[in-house]
Design an enzyme around this catalytic site. Structure first.
Site, PDB file in Angstrom:
ATOM      1  N   GLU A  43       0.871  -1.162   0.000  1.00  0.00           N
ATOM      2  CA  GLU A  43       0.000   0.000   0.000  1.00  0.00           C
ATOM      3  C   GLU A  43       0.913   1.218   0.000  1.00  0.00           C
ATOM      4  O   GLU A  43       1.850   1.272   0.796  1.00  0.00           O
ATOM      5  CB  GLU A  43      -0.879   0.031   1.263  1.00  0.00           C
ATOM      6  CG  GLU A  43      -1.809   1.241   1.256  1.00  0.00           C
ATOM      7  CD  GLU A  43      -2.617   1.433   2.542  1.00  0.00           C
ATOM      8  OE1 GLU A  43      -2.276   0.794   3.565  1.00  0.00           O
ATOM      9  OE2 GLU A  43      -3.570   2.228   2.517  1.00  0.00           O
ATOM     10  N   ARG A 268       6.708 -12.956   8.667  1.00  0.00           N
ATOM     11  CA  ARG A 268       7.369 -11.717   8.301  1.00  0.00           C
ATOM     12  C   ARG A 268       8.652 -11.577   9.097  1.00  0.00           C
ATOM     13  O   ARG A 268       8.857 -12.244  10.116  1.00  0.00           O
ATOM     14  CB  ARG A 268       6.457 -10.519   8.572  1.00  0.00           C
ATOM     15  CG  ARG A 268       6.187 -10.293  10.057  1.00  0.00           C
ATOM     16  CD  ARG A 268       5.157  -9.204  10.269  1.00  0.00           C
ATOM     17  NE  ARG A 268       5.516  -8.024   9.510  1.00  0.00           N
ATOM     18  CZ  ARG A 268       4.634  -7.118   9.081  1.00  0.00           C
ATOM     19  NH1 ARG A 268       3.352  -7.293   9.341  1.00  0.00           N
ATOM     20  NH2 ARG A 268       5.008  -6.053   8.409  1.00  0.00           N
ATOM     21  N   LYS A 278       5.054   0.510   9.400  1.00  0.00           N
ATOM     22  CA  LYS A 278       5.041   1.783   8.671  1.00  0.00           C
ATOM     23  C   LYS A 278       4.417   2.892   9.511  1.00  0.00           C
ATOM     24  O   LYS A 278       4.886   4.019   9.503  1.00  0.00           O
ATOM     25  CB  LYS A 278       4.262   1.622   7.351  1.00  0.00           C
ATOM     26  CG  LYS A 278       5.119   1.045   6.235  1.00  0.00           C
ATOM     27  CD  LYS A 278       4.447   1.218   4.875  1.00  0.00           C
ATOM     28  CE  LYS A 278       3.500   0.088   4.570  1.00  0.00           C
ATOM     29  NZ  LYS A 278       3.021   0.094   3.172  1.00  0.00           N
TER      30      LYS A 278
END
Length: 562
Positions: A43, A268, A278
């Site tokens: 994104e 992850r 983020k």
RNA sequence: UCCCCGAUGGUGUAAUGGUAACACACUGGUUUUUGGUACCAAUAUUUCAGGUUCGAGUCCUGGUCGGGGAACCA
């Protein structure tokens, strides 16, 4: 299973990670017509970080390994947080890592029309309905884990009415928050995500690509799988947090009867002494705790790049980290190891003194200079040699001299003898102290027949020091970095904000550093090894021809336990 | 309280029912004109309890622990 004990040239078969195993099985079974197409779907609401680097290496790397391709897709369904600045940064970072999106570049927003049609299809088939309730009411009806939810009073609206209401939403005739479109699945499902999830909401927000065309935007779950499907992605690889979304992902695909992309999740990357979110990184930027997204202390790809990390090191790091389903916290030292390993082989060696004190060679003639050859990189024959000036007035590292030293001290001290790298062996004569008691100058005599490469002096010097000739020295500012956070897991403390753990001493600016003359023309993006000090590169933001600024990417491994 | 996932040295990752291995970190040593590099060595591992099996890290059952999960975020 065969074993190759007696075959010397047998390269051990590298074991496959679980995704590679699945890929090979799918290929062998002829699934998807033997095609592999993955995607990387960020994104555009922030900069990519080292965690994304792993995801990139997995999706791009696996496709590459099996003769497939990868799409870069910007998952831009929430215009409130997204911008073209982020799109551009993401494209740059992926490319810098050395990957090309050979499958193409896409935007979920390109599919808004098609997604809208699919929503209508769901409505017409009785699989979706418009709900007029408030977010609070909808949340209250969700129930709870272990407790079934209750149906919305609007759940059984007729398809025709739903279609009319949804079209009104699209035309902008309803207020934000007044209606949503929901998938009609199962309000008692064990998986909370299956309890009639919202799939479209109204937002009167301009989108960075579609402008004011749309006032309804699809939710992640309604957009992601369908986008994969439209692009005929074969293997949609994502992180573990989406495991709970897979049933929904599959439900939309099968209910809609569209191309069966398949989602596979892996763990992850987590790194200690830093954060990987983020949203949280954005706060560091906004609060001014760092100098932008590309601050050299940031775990962002752009930060690592500015710091002096190389794509090769990051890719090797990702390789070493591996791919599995277990949650992990990787030691920061593995990242540093990957950088040193890469740079040791490739970085040109140069000499620089960070905290200079005078080093006077008393028995060397005043005003005289000679140029001595030195290798550019002892690990790389082909890197050749260059010449560096030597004279009576030199700079040496303040910490390389001690007034009182024991037997384990290999550097300069009263009574000690050391080699000046690529030059001569020198022996201590005297030193000068200022009014504060700090040593400002060390005086030595050099041994003329001990010249590097042609030493016939027979003198043994235990230590070797770096140095810079004073009259040719170039001034520079050097920035030294320490870890951004003082805690190994800054996010792992209940009730305590990670901002509390930001290391106040993570940046040290050292000015008045003395560099060998060749560095006046230091190349951008070249990482140098400052002999004995570490790997350094010019700072892309602050370094200018008349005002050199170097960042230290990483120190050399320090084996000295003094 | 319910669902999903996971658990192998300090940290990661492998072993696909048959001798638990590799890397990083740590420790010691050799080499070295970088206290770097390279090389050698040492330390250290299957969450627990049952079961299946000639044989279990691997399969089964149960427990424990860890992660994820209810947003008009992705």
């Amino acid at each position: 299973m065969s074993n190759h004990l007696n075959a010397e040239d047998a390269t051990p078969e590298k074991s496959l990670n679980f995704i590679e195993q699945k890929l090979e099985a799918d290929l062998a079974a002829g699934k998807h017509g033997g095609r592999i197409l993955t995607r990387f779907p960020p994104e555009p609401n922030g900069y990519l970080h080292i965690g994304h680097a792993k995801a990139i290496c997995v999706s791009f790397g696996l496709a590459e390994k099996y003769g497939g391709k990868t799409n870069l897709r910007f998952d831009d369904t929430n215009p409130e947080k997204e911008s073209v600045e982020y799109v551009d940064a993401i494209r740059r970072d992926v490319r810098w890592l050395g990957f090309e999106w050979k499958g193409g570049e896409f935007y979920t927003s390109d599919y808004f029309d098609r997604l809208y049609e699919l929503a209508l299809q769901l409505i017409d088939d009785g699989h979706a309905y418009v709900d007029n309730q408030s977010p609070d009411e909808i949340a209250a009806q969700k129930g709870a884990p272990g407790r079934a939810g209750t149906a919305s009073p609007f759940r059984d609206r007729a398809p025709a009415e739903n279609r009319r209401l949804f079209e009104e939403m699209k035309r902008g005739e309803c207020e934000e928050g007044s209606r949503v479109l929901r998938a009609k699945i199962d309000m008692a499902h064990d998986n909370m995500l299956m309890r009639d999830p919202v799939i479209y909401r109204i937002k009167f927000v301009e989108h960075h690509r579609t402008g004011k065309d749309w006032v309804i935007y699809p939710m992640y779950d309604f957009a992601h799988g369908q986008s994969d499907s439209m692009e005929q992605i074969t293997h949609s690889l994502c992180s573990l947090e989406f495991e709970n979304h897979r049933p929904l992902y599959n439900w939309f695909i099968s209910t809609l009867g569209i191309y069966p992309s398949e989602q596979t999740e892996f763990a992850r990357l987590n790194l200690n002494y830093t954060i990987m979110s983020k949203r949280k990184l954005l706060r560091l930027v906004e609060d001014g705790a760092v100098d932008g997204w590309d601050d050299p202390r940031m775990p962002t790809i752009s930060g690592l790049r500015r710091r002096g990390y190389t794509p090769q090191a990051i890719r090797e790091f990702a390789e070493r980290v591996g791919v599995a389903k277990r949650n992990n916290v990787i030691d920061y030292s593995l990242l540093e190891w990957a950088l040193r390993d890469d740079l040791n082989r490739r970085a040109p060696r140069v000499m620089a003194v960070l905290r200079p004190i005078k080093l006077t060679v008393l028995n060397y003639p005043e005003g005289e200079t000679e140029w001595l050859p030195t290798v550019n990189n002892p690990e790389d024959e082909e890197s050749g040699t260059r010449e560096i000036p030597f004279g009576r007035e030199l700079w040496m590292e303040a910490e390389d001299f001690k007034v009182e030293a024991n037997k384990k001290w290999f550097r300069l001290a009263p009574g000690k003898t050391v080699r000046l790298k690529s030059a001569f062996i020198v022996e201590y004569v005297d030193h000068v102290v200022d009014s504060q008691g700090a040593v400002t100058e060390v005086q030595v005599n050099y041994i003329p027949n001990s010249k590097s490469g042609q030493d016939v002096s027979g003198v043994k010097a235990k230590g070797t020091l770096h140095w810079v000739e004073a009259s040719h020295a170039v001034d520079a500012e050097v920035r030294l970095y320490d870890r951004l956070f003082m805690e190994a897991e800054p996010e792992g403390h209940d009730g305590r904000d990670y901002m509390e753990f930001v290391n106040p001493d993570s940046l040290e600016i050292v000015s008045g550093c003395k560099l060998e003359p060749s560095l006046a023309n230091a190349l951008e993006e070249t990482v140098y090894q400052f002999t004995r000090l570490g790997y350094f590169t010019t700072d892309s933001k602050y370094s200018k021809p008349g005002h050199l600024v170097f960042n230290r990417a990483v120190t050399l491994k320090d084996g000295w336990k003094g």
